[in-house]
Design an enzyme around this catalytic site. Structure first.
Site, PDB file in Angstrom:
ATOM      1  N   MET A  96      -5.966   8.706  10.491  1.00 49.05           N
ATOM      2  CA  MET A  96      -6.764   9.260   9.380  1.00 49.05           C
ATOM      3  C   MET A  96      -7.690  10.363   9.870  1.00 49.05           C
ATOM      4  O   MET A  96      -8.813  10.500   9.388  1.00 49.05           O
ATOM      5  CB  MET A  96      -7.580   8.145   8.695  1.00 49.05           C
ATOM      6  CG  MET A  96      -6.701   7.092   8.051  1.00 49.05           C
ATOM      7  SD  MET A  96      -7.639   5.744   7.312  1.00 49.05           S
ATOM      8  CE  MET A  96      -7.980   4.736   8.742  1.00 49.05           C
TER       9      MET A  96
ATOM     10  N   LYS B 110      -2.485   4.706  -3.696  1.00 47.81           N
ATOM     11  CA  LYS B 110      -1.746   5.907  -4.083  1.00 47.81           C
ATOM     12  C   LYS B 110      -2.103   7.024  -3.117  1.00 47.81           C
ATOM     13  O   LYS B 110      -3.233   7.129  -2.685  1.00 47.81           O
ATOM     14  CB  LYS B 110      -2.142   6.325  -5.502  1.00 47.81           C
ATOM     15  CG  LYS B 110      -1.894   5.252  -6.548  1.00 47.81           C
ATOM     16  CD  LYS B 110      -0.756   5.677  -7.436  1.00 47.81           C
ATOM     17  CE  LYS B 110      -0.461   4.753  -8.594  1.00 47.81           C
ATOM     18  NZ  LYS B 110      -0.782   3.360  -8.473  1.00 47.81           N
TER      19      LYS B 110
ATOM     20  N   ASP C 149       0.828  -1.202   0.000  1.00 49.65           N
ATOM     21  CA  ASP C 149       0.000   0.000   0.000  1.00 49.65           C
ATOM     22  C   ASP C 149       0.865   1.257   0.000  1.00 49.65           C
ATOM     23  O   ASP C 149       2.095   1.191   0.061  1.00 49.65           O
ATOM     24  CB  ASP C 149      -1.046  -0.045   1.123  1.00 49.65           C
ATOM     25  CG  ASP C 149      -0.465   0.113   2.508  1.00 49.65           C
ATOM     26  OD1 ASP C 149       0.635   0.671   2.635  1.00 49.65           O
ATOM     27  OD2 ASP C 149      -1.129  -0.312   3.473  1.00 49.65           O
TER      28      ASP C 149
HETATM   29  N1  SAH Z   1      -1.927   0.127   9.717  1.00 51.31           N
HETATM   30  C1  SAH Z   1      -1.399   1.469   9.903  1.00 51.31           C
HETATM   31  C2  SAH Z   1      -2.490   2.512   9.837  1.00 51.31           C
HETATM   32  C3  SAH Z   1      -3.175   2.620   8.509  1.00 51.31           C
HETATM   33  S1  SAH Z   1      -4.390   3.876   8.453  1.00 51.31           S
HETATM   34  C4  SAH Z   1      -0.637   1.511  11.232  1.00 51.31           C
HETATM   35  O1  SAH Z   1      -0.731   0.570  12.016  1.00 51.31           O
HETATM   36  O2  SAH Z   1       0.090   2.489  11.465  1.00 51.31           O
HETATM   37  C5  SAH Z   1      -3.482   5.226   7.777  1.00 51.31           C
HETATM   38  C6  SAH Z   1      -3.263   6.306   8.822  1.00 51.31           C
HETATM   39  O3  SAH Z   1      -2.302   5.863   9.766  1.00 51.31           O
HETATM   40  C7  SAH Z   1      -2.710   7.605   8.299  1.00 51.31           C
HETATM   41  O4  SAH Z   1      -3.734   8.430   7.780  1.00 51.31           O
HETATM   42  C8  SAH Z   1      -2.105   8.195   9.554  1.00 51.31           C
HETATM   43  O5  SAH Z   1      -3.103   8.742  10.386  1.00 51.31           O
HETATM   44  C9  SAH Z   1      -1.559   6.952  10.232  1.00 51.31           C
HETATM   45  N2  SAH Z   1      -0.148   6.708   9.912  1.00 51.31           N
HETATM   46  C10 SAH Z   1       0.358   5.647   9.274  1.00 51.31           C
HETATM   47  N3  SAH Z   1       1.708   5.724   9.177  1.00 51.31           N
HETATM   48  C11 SAH Z   1       2.049   6.878   9.774  1.00 51.31           C
HETATM   49  C12 SAH Z   1       3.284   7.529  10.003  1.00 51.31           C
HETATM   50  N4  SAH Z   1       4.438   7.010   9.602  1.00 51.31           N
HETATM   51  N5  SAH Z   1       3.262   8.717  10.670  1.00 51.31           N
HETATM   52  C13 SAH Z   1       2.109   9.255  11.105  1.00 51.31           C
HETATM   53  N6  SAH Z   1       0.915   8.678  10.913  1.00 51.31           N
HETATM   54  C14 SAH Z   1       0.876   7.513  10.254  1.00 51.31           C
END
Ligand code: SAH
Length: 256
Positions: free
Chosen positions: A175, A62, A40
């Site tokens: 998100m 994307k 992803d």
């Molecule tokens: N599975 C992922 C989350 C996916 S949802 C996890 O466990 O981190 C996508 C959201 O996760 C983004 O919109 C943001 O809010 C958060 N996110 C994911 N990676 C991030 C990062 N490196 N820094 C800050 N927020 C992040």
């Protein structure tokens, strides 16, 4: 009797927040042995680069408003590649079980007789806390952590925010950048103090991560200015302990 499928398992793997040294050894091994890698938008180039030569690499999401593959399309693609006999690795940012649709993918694959295995990863909240030196729980201050997400529907923030009103809960909002003012006000309406500290972390885990600090009232007052990377917002007393590490630039409210 059903014939047991002889296909390999599909691995649903957490890539962590970006740097490969924050992936589990199991996740690295999975990517290194992938025959087909579906990843992803949050997966780093570094992580994808671990795939062997000849591995089929497909980006499924994307960023920046460009169209992503539909979930149904991703599901069918995984099935087709697995049926071709390829070792399918579905790589997701952070942890696959946190806002990663892993439940839907497992259910789909299992329905078609494919086994699945989940490899956990470091979720954004843990990466942000580690990088900026604050804990998610803290004795006497934060006894609970809520992983939640926020969406605006018909002009109002969706969902139940009662849990976040609890002064001892750390609320990690995924998100939630767009809807931030609306859900911040929803938390205050549930009794969360206006002065509750907030840490917003962009690109957690990466060397260019940014921290912005504010109060809940400030978050509720105006939209966040962003730099374009993924953004996690942490609300709770623990956020007051967030500190900029050397090399990271602190900015009030803004990532600019
Ligand atoms: N599975 C992922 C989350 C996916 S949802 C996890 O466990 O981190 C996508 C959201 O996760 C983004 O919109 C943001 O809010 C958060 N996110 C994911 N990676 C991030 C990062 N490196 N820094 C800050 N927020 C992040």
């Amino acid at each position: 009797m059903l014939v047991k499928n002889k296909l390999g398992k599909v691995l649903l793997v957490g890539a962590g927040p970006g740097p490969v040294d924050l992936m589990t050894v199991r996740a690295v091994r999975a990517v290194e042995s992938a025959g087909a890698l579906l990843y992803d938008a949050l997966c780093s180039e570094e992580a994808v680069a671990l795939a062997p030569p000849g591995c089929v690499r497909i980006q499924t999401g994307k960023r920046g408003g460009k169209p992503s593959m539909k979930q149904d399309e991703i599901n069918r693609l995984m099935l087709r590649l697995a049926r071709r006999g390829l070792q399918v690795v579905r790589l997701k940012g952070g942890d696959p079980s946190i806002f990663g649709r892993v439940g839907e993918e497992m259910a789909f694959l299992n329905r078609f007789g494919l086994e699945t295995e989940v490899v956990p990863g470091v979720t954004a909240a843990c990466a942000a806390a580690a990088q900026f030196g604050f804990p998610l729980t803290h004795r006497g201050e934060a006894r609970r952590v809520v992983f939640t997400t926020a969406r605006v529907e018909d002009g109002a923030v969706a969902g139940d925010w009662r849990m976040g009103g609890d002064p001892e809960a750390t609320v990690a909002v995924y998100m939630g950048a767009e809807a931030a003012p609306a859900w911040a006000r929803a938390l205050m309406a549930e009794g969360r103090a206006a002065g509750t500290p907030v840490a917003a972390v962009e690109n957690a885990g990466a060397p260019h991560a940014r921290l912005a600090e504010m109060t809940l009232a400030e978050l509720g007052a105006a939209p966040l200015r962003r730099g374009g990377g993924p953004l996690l917002i942490v609300v709770g007393e623990v956020a007051a302990l967030a500190a900029n590490r050397s090399g990271h630039h602190a900015d009030q409210r803004a990532f600019a």
